[in-house]
Enzyme design. Structure first.
Site, mmCIF file in Angstrom:
data_model
loop_
_atom_site.group_PDB
_atom_site.id
_atom_site.type_symbol
_atom_site.label_atom_id
_atom_site.label_comp_id
_atom_site.label_asym_id
_atom_site.label_seq_id
_atom_site.Cartn_x
_atom_site.Cartn_y
_atom_site.Cartn_z
ATOM 1 N N LYS A 1 0.856 -1.294 0.003
ATOM 2 C CA LYS A 1 -0.006 -0.230 0.203
ATOM 3 C C LYS A 1 0.901 1.379 0.064
ATOM 4 O O LYS A 1 0.535 2.317 -0.620
ATOM 5 C CB LYS A 1 -1.044 -0.088 1.327
ATOM 6 C CG LYS A 1 -2.019 -0.998 1.001
ATOM 7 C CD LYS A 1 -3.106 -0.552 2.155
ATOM 8 C CE LYS A 1 -4.501 -1.426 1.783
ATOM 9 N NZ LYS A 1 -5.452 -1.464 2.882
ATOM 10 N N LYS B 1 -5.142 -10.030 -6.887
ATOM 11 C CA LYS B 1 -6.201 -10.097 -6.213
ATOM 12 C C LYS B 1 -7.274 -9.319 -6.462
ATOM 13 O O LYS B 1 -7.145 -8.139 -7.142
ATOM 14 C CB LYS B 1 -5.877 -9.855 -4.716
ATOM 15 C CG LYS B 1 -6.786 -9.992 -3.499
ATOM 16 C CD LYS B 1 -6.236 -9.317 -2.230
ATOM 17 C CE LYS B 1 -6.167 -8.020 -2.177
ATOM 18 N NZ LYS B 1 -6.074 -7.532 -0.782
ATOM 19 N N LYS C 1 -10.802 -3.185 -4.386
ATOM 20 C CA LYS C 1 -11.210 -2.066 -4.649
ATOM 21 C C LYS C 1 -10.700 -1.036 -5.172
ATOM 22 O O LYS C 1 -10.963 -0.291 -5.741
ATOM 23 C CB LYS C 1 -12.284 -1.791 -3.338
ATOM 24 C CG LYS C 1 -11.435 -1.456 -2.218
ATOM 25 C CD LYS C 1 -12.095 -0.980 -0.799
ATOM 26 C CE LYS C 1 -11.634 -1.822 0.363
ATOM 27 N NZ LYS C 1 -12.625 -2.435 1.375
HETATM 28 P P1 TYM Z 1 -10.767 -5.488 3.874
HETATM 29 O O1 TYM Z 1 -12.095 -4.347 4.115
HETATM 30 O O2 TYM Z 1 -9.787 -4.789 3.120
HETATM 31 O O3 TYM Z 1 -11.561 -6.712 3.473
HETATM 32 C C1 TYM Z 1 -12.600 -7.312 4.062
HETATM 33 C C2 TYM Z 1 -12.789 -8.815 4.127
HETATM 34 O O4 TYM Z 1 -12.870 -9.069 2.746
HETATM 35 C C3 TYM Z 1 -11.784 -10.138 2.596
HETATM 36 N N1 TYM Z 1 -11.232 -9.875 1.242
HETATM 37 C C4 TYM Z 1 -10.839 -11.034 0.331
HETATM 38 N N2 TYM Z 1 -11.495 -12.269 0.385
HETATM 39 C C5 TYM Z 1 -11.186 -13.130 -0.554
HETATM 40 N N3 TYM Z 1 -10.950 -12.423 -1.842
HETATM 41 C C6 TYM Z 1 -10.516 -11.208 -1.956
HETATM 42 N N4 TYM Z 1 -10.201 -10.557 -3.121
HETATM 43 C C7 TYM Z 1 -10.714 -10.444 -1.006
HETATM 44 N N5 TYM Z 1 -10.578 -8.966 -0.673
HETATM 45 C C8 TYM Z 1 -10.920 -8.808 0.579
HETATM 46 C C9 TYM Z 1 -10.683 -9.545 3.482
HETATM 47 O O5 TYM Z 1 -9.776 -10.619 3.904
HETATM 48 C C10 TYM Z 1 -11.478 -9.224 4.919
HETATM 49 O O6 TYM Z 1 -11.696 -10.348 5.619
HETATM 50 N N6 TYM Z 1 -7.840 -4.984 7.815
HETATM 51 C C11 TYM Z 1 -9.180 -5.639 7.463
HETATM 52 C C12 TYM Z 1 -10.593 -5.184 8.169
HETATM 53 C C13 TYM Z 1 -10.228 -5.243 9.745
HETATM 54 C C14 TYM Z 1 -10.230 -6.675 10.329
HETATM 55 C C15 TYM Z 1 -10.064 -6.299 11.923
HETATM 56 C C16 TYM Z 1 -10.641 -7.986 10.032
HETATM 57 C C17 TYM Z 1 -10.088 -4.442 10.579
HETATM 58 N N7 TYM Z 1 -10.101 -5.005 11.823
HETATM 59 C C18 TYM Z 1 -10.087 -7.292 12.755
HETATM 60 C C19 TYM Z 1 -10.810 -8.825 11.044
HETATM 61 C C20 TYM Z 1 -10.370 -8.827 12.299
HETATM 62 C C21 TYM Z 1 -9.255 -5.043 6.172
HETATM 63 O O7 TYM Z 1 -9.036 -4.214 5.530
HETATM 64 O O8 TYM Z 1 -10.250 -5.979 5.413
#
Ligand code: TYM
Length: 344
Positions: free
Chosen positions: A115, A207, A210
């Site tokens: 990032k 991957k 967004k």
């Molecule tokens: P974020 O917002 O990027 O994504 C949310 C969830 O979606 C999953 N994900 C995917 N799974 C499969 N294929 C993909 N292409 C894909 N893109 C996203 C992510 O693995 C995630 O589960 N840091 C985290 C949010 C967070 C969090 C937490 C998660 C903050 N605190 C505590 C678990 C526990 C994030 O940015 O996810």
């Protein structure tokens, strides 16, 4: 060992539209887990601001993400659905955990490197510290299970290391305060199913995300049936027919991805899908995938639209969720203060 209840926590960022990767990798799992666990599902707006956000869009996106949770089938009465910034204990615990986590651990985080890119000196400290706040999100509830997609695995390992180091560093005080051998459970990542890593529709090595500049790389949960059909039709494939077993998907990332998406949407295994479509050409398979995607996603999209227009309802859900979350978080934060030696 701990006799704490099993508790699920997971979070999704509030920036931009949620896509099929979020849905299949995370949200569908959230929906399943609510049957057997106490769950907290959080829209992580404090994580979103680690990169610049327009305040008006951020507020709207937080509501949209919450509406998506509900539209996908998460019951906000049974579970706690809330946004992170309404429960100040997340940030408060993050500070304490900042003093437990090591710089060397954070320097290994690949997501920060991706990032921040080349302009690392100019990245926010929040972006660097992002995984510690994530550990705080989980540990403030002493959560035991965390459903996430594959891309969050390293962050989850860090959260486990932080929990263990806190338990070790403060072992004597934890015992003195009546918490036995450890205070934080070491959270278990739940990463399973055929779509833990949904790939871009334009490039099977990337991957689905967004932040990809091409909207054709992803299916957004807000897309209508025509957009879904167009994106799947244009999805990159290879010239061969589909194989009849999983081994035949090796070295064919685009085929593997589409079969994984199909399997996850249908609630089947990849092997089972290939049993039916092995030998078929991509145009036939894509047509079946379009029908399946539209059948599964259209009701979610229309419910999401309806809920997004009902701001009062969504705000009420988030306020109620935050109140319930705060009760749990406050009790644990007080315990952490006692353990660390902070007066309260
Ligand atoms: P974020 O917002 O990027 O994504 C949310 C969830 O979606 C999953 N994900 C995917 N799974 C499969 N294929 C993909 N292409 C894909 N893109 C996203 C992510 O693995 C995630 O589960 N840091 C985290 C949010 C967070 C969090 C937490 C998660 C903050 N605190 C505590 C678990 C526990 C994030 O940015 O996810």
């Amino acid at each position: 060992m701990s006799t704490l209840p099993q508790r699920v926590f997971s979070g999704v960022q509030s920036s931009g539209n949620l896509h099929l990767g979020n849905y299949l990798g995370a949200i569908t799992r959230f929906v399943e887990l609510q049957k057997n666990f106490d769950c907290l599902y959080c829209v992580v707006d404090l994580h979103a601001i680690t990169v610049p956000q327009d305040p008006l869009s951020l507020r709207a996106n937080t509501r949209k993400a919450a509406a998506t949770f509900i539209a996908c089938g998460i019951d906000p009465k049974k579970n706690i659905v809330f946004n992170q910034s309404q429960v100040a204990e997340h940030a408060e615990l993050a500070w304490i955990l900042n003093c437990v986590a090591r710089i060397g651990w954070l320097n290994r985080m690949t997501q920060f490197k991706e990032k921040a890119g080349k302009d690392r000196e100019n990245a926010s400290i929040g972006l660097y510290d992002y995984p510690v706040l994530m550990a705080a999100d989980i540990l403030i509830y002493r959560a035991t299970h965390v459903p996430v997609g594959e891309d969050q695995k390293q962050h989850l390992e860090l959260a486990r290391d932080i929990a263990q180091k806190f338990n070790n560093d403060f072992a004597a005080s934890i015992a003195r305060n009546g918490f036995g051998e450890s205070f934080f459970p070491v959270p278990e990542p739940l990463i399973a199913g055929p779509a833990t890593r949904v790939m871009s529709l334009r490039d099977g090595a990337k991957k689905m995300s967004k932040s990809d500049i091409s909207d054709y790389s992803r299916i957004n949960l807000a897309d209508d049936a025509d957009q879904i059909a167009q994106k799947i039709k244009k999805a990159k494939t290879d010239p061969d027919a589909l194989p009849s077993d999983e081994k035949g998907l090796e070295g064919r990332p685009e085929a593997d991805n589409l079969v994984g998406i199909f399997a996850a949407l249908a609630g089947r295994t990849k092997a089972d899908v290939l049993g039916e479509y092995g030998g078929a050409n991509f145009s036939a398979f894509k047509n079946a995938l379009i029908d399946l995607s539209v059948a599964k996603l259209a009701p979610i999209t229309s419910e999401m639209r309806r809920l997004t227009q009902d701001e009062t309802y969504v705000d009420g859900v988030l306020r109620d969720g935050a109140e319930r979350a705060r009760v749990l978080a406050r009790a644990n934060m007080n315990a952490v203060k006692d353990i660390v030696g902070l007066l309260r």
